[in-house]
Write an enzyme that holds these catalytic residues in place. Structure first.
Site, PDB file in Angstrom:
ATOM      1  N   ASP A   1      10.631  -2.594   7.518  1.00  0.00           N
ATOM      2  CA  ASP A   1       9.489  -1.819   7.057  1.00  0.00           C
ATOM      3  C   ASP A   1       9.710  -1.587   5.554  1.00  0.00           C
ATOM      4  O   ASP A   1      10.837  -1.763   5.054  1.00  0.00           O
ATOM      5  CB  ASP A   1       9.474  -0.481   7.818  1.00  0.00           C
ATOM      6  CG  ASP A   1       8.572   0.535   7.172  1.00  0.00           C
ATOM      7  OD1 ASP A   1       7.377   0.228   7.005  1.00  0.00           O
ATOM      8  OD2 ASP A   1       9.059   1.632   6.819  1.00  0.00           O
TER       9      ASP A   1
ATOM     10  N   ASP B   1       7.791   1.137   3.006  1.00  0.00           N
ATOM     11  CA  ASP B   1       7.763   2.524   2.508  1.00  0.00           C
ATOM     12  C   ASP B   1       8.600   3.431   3.410  1.00  0.00           C
ATOM     13  O   ASP B   1       8.391   3.470   4.621  1.00  0.00           O
ATOM     14  CB  ASP B   1       6.314   3.041   2.467  1.00  0.00           C
ATOM     15  CG  ASP B   1       5.493   2.335   1.392  1.00  0.00           C
ATOM     16  OD1 ASP B   1       5.940   2.298   0.234  1.00  0.00           O
ATOM     17  OD2 ASP B   1       4.409   1.810   1.723  1.00  0.00           O
TER      18      ASP B   1
ATOM     19  N   ASP C   1      11.533   3.416   9.707  1.00  0.00           N
ATOM     20  CA  ASP C   1      11.847   4.845   9.616  1.00  0.00           C
ATOM     21  C   ASP C   1      10.877   5.723  10.392  1.00  0.00           C
ATOM     22  O   ASP C   1      11.028   6.941  10.374  1.00  0.00           O
ATOM     23  CB  ASP C   1      11.850   5.289   8.144  1.00  0.00           C
ATOM     24  CG  ASP C   1      10.468   5.252   7.545  1.00  0.00           C
ATOM     25  OD1 ASP C   1       9.787   4.202   7.683  1.00  0.00           O
ATOM     26  OD2 ASP C   1      10.034   6.250   6.948  1.00  0.00           O
TER      27      ASP C   1
HETATM   28 MG   LIG Z   1       8.003   3.492   6.711  1.00  0.00          MG
END
Ligand SMILES: [Mg+2]
Length: 197
Positions: free
Chosen positions: A22, A24, A180
């Site tokens: 991923d 960001d 995240d």
């Molecule tokens: Mg993310």
């Protein structure tokens, strides 16, 4: 040469042949910028801004899905207007690139040295946004493939992962998703469930 020095020189093996990141909040420390740009977009339109926590919760979704989550019941026209305002704010802010998290450069460098391990990206960013950050940091060459929400479908739908695996010609068990948020976990879970049925 001492054993320790030998180990430091040798690239560590990676059990996966494809590590899918991923962007960001995982590689790039960009959450504060996303919150600020969303607040600015709402203010530009004279709307009440969502709380910072609510904005952080939608990071990872595709833009239309994020706008709908922040303003439930929003119409298509208003959603598109808000999305355009956010994109404009983000492009302006992104003239100064967001930083990578500490250790990312070193970690990626080690993975790139690992035999038979390749890297890819699956992100809720737009294709334009991801390409812009690739250009800023000169890091596009780290990845053999990437997929964005506007090219495929927003997380947690697993289409990004399906396409990345197909592009690399690898079976599901050869890859791992690193993210995240719950959207990353759910995407990987749905994809594994369908892939192994
Ligand atoms: Mg993310």
């Amino acid at each position: 040469m001492p054993l320790e020095a030998c180990e430091q020189r040798l690239p560590r093996a990676c059990r996966y042949r494809l590590v899918i990141f991923d962007w960001d909040g995982t590689l790039m420390d960009s959450a504060a910028r996303i919150v600020a740009c969303m607040e600015a977009a709402a203010s530009e339109l004279g709307w009440a801004a969502p709380t910072p926590a609510a904005i952080r919760d939608i990071i990872g979704l595709g833009l239309p899905e994020a706008m709908e989550a922040l303003y439930p019941g929003i119409g298509a026209l208003e959603r598109d207007t808000l999305q355009a305002a956010f994109s404009r704010q983000f492009r302006l802010a992104d003239q100064v690139p967001s930083p990578f998290f500490p250790g990312v450069l070193e970690g990626v460098a080690r993975l790139r040295e690992a035999p038979e391990c390749r890297l890819a990206v699956a992100t809720g960013k737009s294709r334009r946004g991801l390409d812009r950050v690739f250009d800023h940091h000169g890091c596009g060459e780290w990845f053999v493939a990437s997929r964005t929400a506007d090219q495929t479908r927003s997380k947690p739908h697993p289409q990004m992962l399906e396409e990345l695996l197909a592009a690399c010609g690898l079976p599901p068990e050869a890859a791992v998703m690193v993210g995240d948020t719950e959207y990353d976990l759910e995407m990987a879970g749905r994809w594994a469930w369908t892939a192994w049925r």
